[in-house]
Design a protein around this motif. Structure first.
Motif, short mmCIF file in Angstrom:
data_model
loop_
_atom_site.label_atom_id
_atom_site.label_comp_id
_atom_site.label_asym_id
_atom_site.label_seq_id
_atom_site.Cartn_x
_atom_site.Cartn_y
_atom_site.Cartn_z
N HIS A 23 0.83 -1.21 0.00
CA HIS A 23 0.00 0.00 0.00
C HIS A 23 0.86 1.26 0.00
N TRP A 24 1.96 1.24 0.73
CA TRP A 24 2.89 2.37 0.79
C TRP A 24 3.50 2.62 -0.59
N ALA A 25 3.88 1.56 -1.28
CA ALA A 25 4.45 1.70 -2.63
C ALA A 25 3.42 2.23 -3.62
N ILE A 26 2.19 1.78 -3.50
CA ILE A 26 1.13 2.26 -4.39
C ILE A 26 0.89 3.74 -4.16
N THR A 27 0.86 4.16 -2.91
CA THR A 27 0.66 5.57 -2.60
C THR A 27 1.82 6.41 -3.12
N ALA A 28 3.04 5.93 -2.94
CA ALA A 28 4.21 6.65 -3.44
C ALA A 28 4.17 6.76 -4.97
N LEU A 29 3.78 5.69 -5.63
CA LEU A 29 3.68 5.72 -7.09
C LEU A 29 2.61 6.70 -7.55
N ALA A 30 1.48 6.72 -6.86
CA ALA A 30 0.40 7.64 -7.23
C ALA A 30 0.81 9.09 -6.97
N LEU A 31 1.52 9.35 -5.88
CA LEU A 31 2.01 10.71 -5.61
C LEU A 31 3.02 11.15 -6.67
N SER A 66 13.63 12.06 -3.64
CA SER A 66 12.86 10.82 -3.50
C SER A 66 12.56 10.54 -2.04
N ALA A 67 13.40 11.01 -1.13
CA ALA A 67 13.13 10.83 0.30
C ALA A 67 11.87 11.58 0.71
N SER A 68 11.69 12.79 0.19
CA SER A 68 10.47 13.52 0.53
C SER A 68 9.23 12.84 -0.06
N LEU A 69 9.38 12.20 -1.21
CA LEU A 69 8.27 11.44 -1.79
C LEU A 69 7.91 10.26 -0.90
N ARG A 85 9.01 18.52 4.64
CA ARG A 85 9.91 19.45 3.97
C ARG A 85 10.33 18.83 2.63
N GLY A 86 10.21 19.61 1.58
CA GLY A 86 10.57 19.12 0.25
C GLY A 86 9.37 18.70 -0.58
N PHE A 87 8.17 18.78 -0.01
CA PHE A 87 6.94 18.46 -0.74
C PHE A 87 6.08 19.72 -0.74
N THR A 88 5.78 20.22 -1.94
CA THR A 88 4.98 21.44 -2.04
C THR A 88 3.77 21.22 -2.92
N VAL A 89 2.67 21.84 -2.51
CA VAL A 89 1.44 21.87 -3.29
C VAL A 89 1.08 23.33 -3.42
#
Length: 135
Positions: A11-19, A34-37, A87-91
């Protein structure tokens, strides 16, 4: 204790892929590394598991009046919260978060249907067909 660990990682990998896919589709979503992802995917899963049910319960009258459409706003707020904390993720704004959360939800659901179900185990008895036992 470790029985659901495989399901958690899937589930974590799916969420990361979707993000990651959402960051490619929407210009207003950016990851500096990639760490922030990876941290964002983990925190988004945690926020959806812990905070989202509480928000759904607190806003139930508004959700009922809007025929469930307010749940889309809650999804956008969860994405904005994660972007605020990591930190490192912006919307860039609410509407970007709104449409990106809709995209992430649909993509995660589509990928999740293709992923193996960690809760289902197949046992093969001697001289018989496979039997599926859900745990």
């Amino acid at each position: 204790m470790f029985d659901n660990l495989a399901g958690f990682f899937i589930h974590w990998a799916i969420t990361a892929l979707a993000l990651w896919a959402a960051s490619l589709v929407f210009n207003g979503i950016r990851f500096s590394s990639s760490a922030s992802l990876i941290v964002s995917a983990l925190l988004l899963g945690f926020a959806n598991a812990v905070l989202r049910p509480l928000l759904v319960l607190l806003t139930l009258p508004l959700t009922l009046v809007t025929l469930g459409f307010f749940l889309l706003v809650i999804n956008a707020l969860m994405l904005l919260l994660v972007a605020r904390v990591v930190r490192g993720f912006t919307v860039s704004g609410f509407w970007t978060a709104f449409f990106a959360s809709l995209f992430i939800s649909i993509l995660s659901m589509a990928i999740g249907t293709l992923a193996p179900n960690a809760e289902t185990t197949i046992y093969r008895l001697p001289d018989s067909s496979p039997h599926v036992i859900s745990t």
